[in-house]
Design an enzyme around this catalytic site. Sequence first.
Site, PDB file in Angstrom:
ATOM      1  CG  ASP A 166      -9.021 -29.221  23.481  1.00 59.39           C
ATOM      2  OD1 ASP A 166      -8.151 -27.694  24.347  1.00 59.39           O
ATOM      3  OD2 ASP A 166      -8.979 -30.173  23.669  1.00 59.39           O
TER       4      ASP A 166
ATOM      5  CG  ASP B 230      -6.633 -35.522  20.194  1.00 59.15           C
ATOM      6  OD1 ASP B 230      -7.267 -35.274  21.162  1.00 59.15           O
ATOM      7  OD2 ASP B 230      -7.110 -35.186  19.230  1.00 59.15           O
TER       8      ASP B 230
ATOM      9  CB  CYS C 271       5.214 -54.540  24.800  1.00 61.22           C
ATOM     10  SG  CYS C 271       5.033 -53.435  25.629  1.00 61.22           S
TER      11      CYS C 271
ATOM     12  CB  CYS D 137       5.102 -51.285  27.635  1.00 58.47           C
ATOM     13  SG  CYS D 137       4.420 -51.707  28.742  1.00 58.47           S
TER      14      CYS D 137
ATOM     15  CB  CYS E  17       6.250 -55.657  28.635  1.00 57.02           C
ATOM     16  SG  CYS E  17       3.949 -55.578  28.588  1.00 57.02           S
TER      17      CYS E  17
ATOM     18  CG  HIS F  59       0.527 -51.625  27.756  1.00 56.86           C
ATOM     19  ND1 HIS F  59       1.857 -53.140  27.328  1.00 56.86           N
ATOM     20  CD2 HIS F  59      -0.237 -52.996  26.618  1.00 56.86           C
ATOM     21  CE1 HIS F  59       0.896 -53.594  26.218  1.00 56.86           C
ATOM     22  NE2 HIS F  59      -0.007 -53.673  26.458  1.00 56.86           N
TER      23      HIS F  59
END
Length: 375
Positions: free
Chosen positions: A94, A267, A305, A307, A310, A337
């Site tokens: 940015d 974002d 999940c 991730c 998990c 996660h």
Amino acid sequence: MTAITYELVKKDERTGARAGIIHTPHGSFPTPIFMPVGTQASVKGVSPDELRDLGAGIILSNTYHLFLRPGMDLIREAGGLHKFMHWDRAILTDSGGFQVFSLGDLRKITEEGVTFRSHIDGSKKFLSPEVSMEVQMALGSDIVMAFDECVPYPADYDYAKKSTERTIRWLKRCKEAMTAPNQGLFGIVQGGMYKELREWSARETTAMDLPGYAVGGLSVGEPKELMYEMLEYSTSLLPQDKPRYLMGVGTPDCLVEGVQRGIDMFDCVYPTRVARNGMAMTWTGRLVMKNAQFTHDHHVLEEGCGCYACRNGYTRAYIRHLVRANEIFGLRLLSLHNLYFLQDFMRRMRQAILDDRFTEFRSDFFNHYQMHGKQ
């Protein structure tokens, strides 16, 4: 050839939702996409390898913070931001404008640029369109954002008009100053909550034929319905063959509504910020891990999940214990996660667009999602 190109793969005919691919000098990634935020050349608590594993194709870094510390000269000396932080995929930076304008009384805006006091040591600094482009060229990001003024909410018409006109003048200076052929400059449509100003801003911005466009000045405190109205109007004024980026949005409900209105890129610091506050994101809403209901809960954060947390069987009870004990590992597990959740969320939404069932995806999501954390 421009450094950044957009390939439209599929558009949902019932809404404005799009599936596409953005091509950059550091690889291509599918859209719609959520970009994890690495403010200071690091996504908080998460390694580049972990970001790759959870499927991030692009991350965002912050010009304002890197300008102040460690400074563009050091990053240029290191070979650019990609080498400095060991990230080999795309980076968007940015402009620093939003951070500067959020300093309030610590900054002064003139036509030339913005003089402000560093939040780190109070020293006097100056950012302008030219300085912002110089810093971002030194960083070597793939996508460079124009230096703009974010119209606050609420703002009266006269202030919003003057601010929006200045942003266009600054964009022209950014375009002139951005000379790196391997970087793509995105313009930002402003205009506050005034359709007339947004139409003018979009017309002036797109006339410069840039490789991409952002919709700015939303999610700054206005009611969500007003945000969606302004967003829908703004995206209707943008070309079909360029990527569209909604800045600073990262909650699942806003992502769905943004995609429905034709946004490709998002974002927000939200997933890692709430993780550090002990909150997990799930398909049915937020889990406040400090709550007593999870003390004896030996299930993973979300069944199915993929991730790290998990997949490896870390339970809600264990993560609650870590959060209450202020153990860094607990906050890392929640960060991994939440970031995975948003990457997976965007992947599934994209697939729904490709399968002509985006409307069903949106309806099913809102039927199951609770806006507030579970008590």
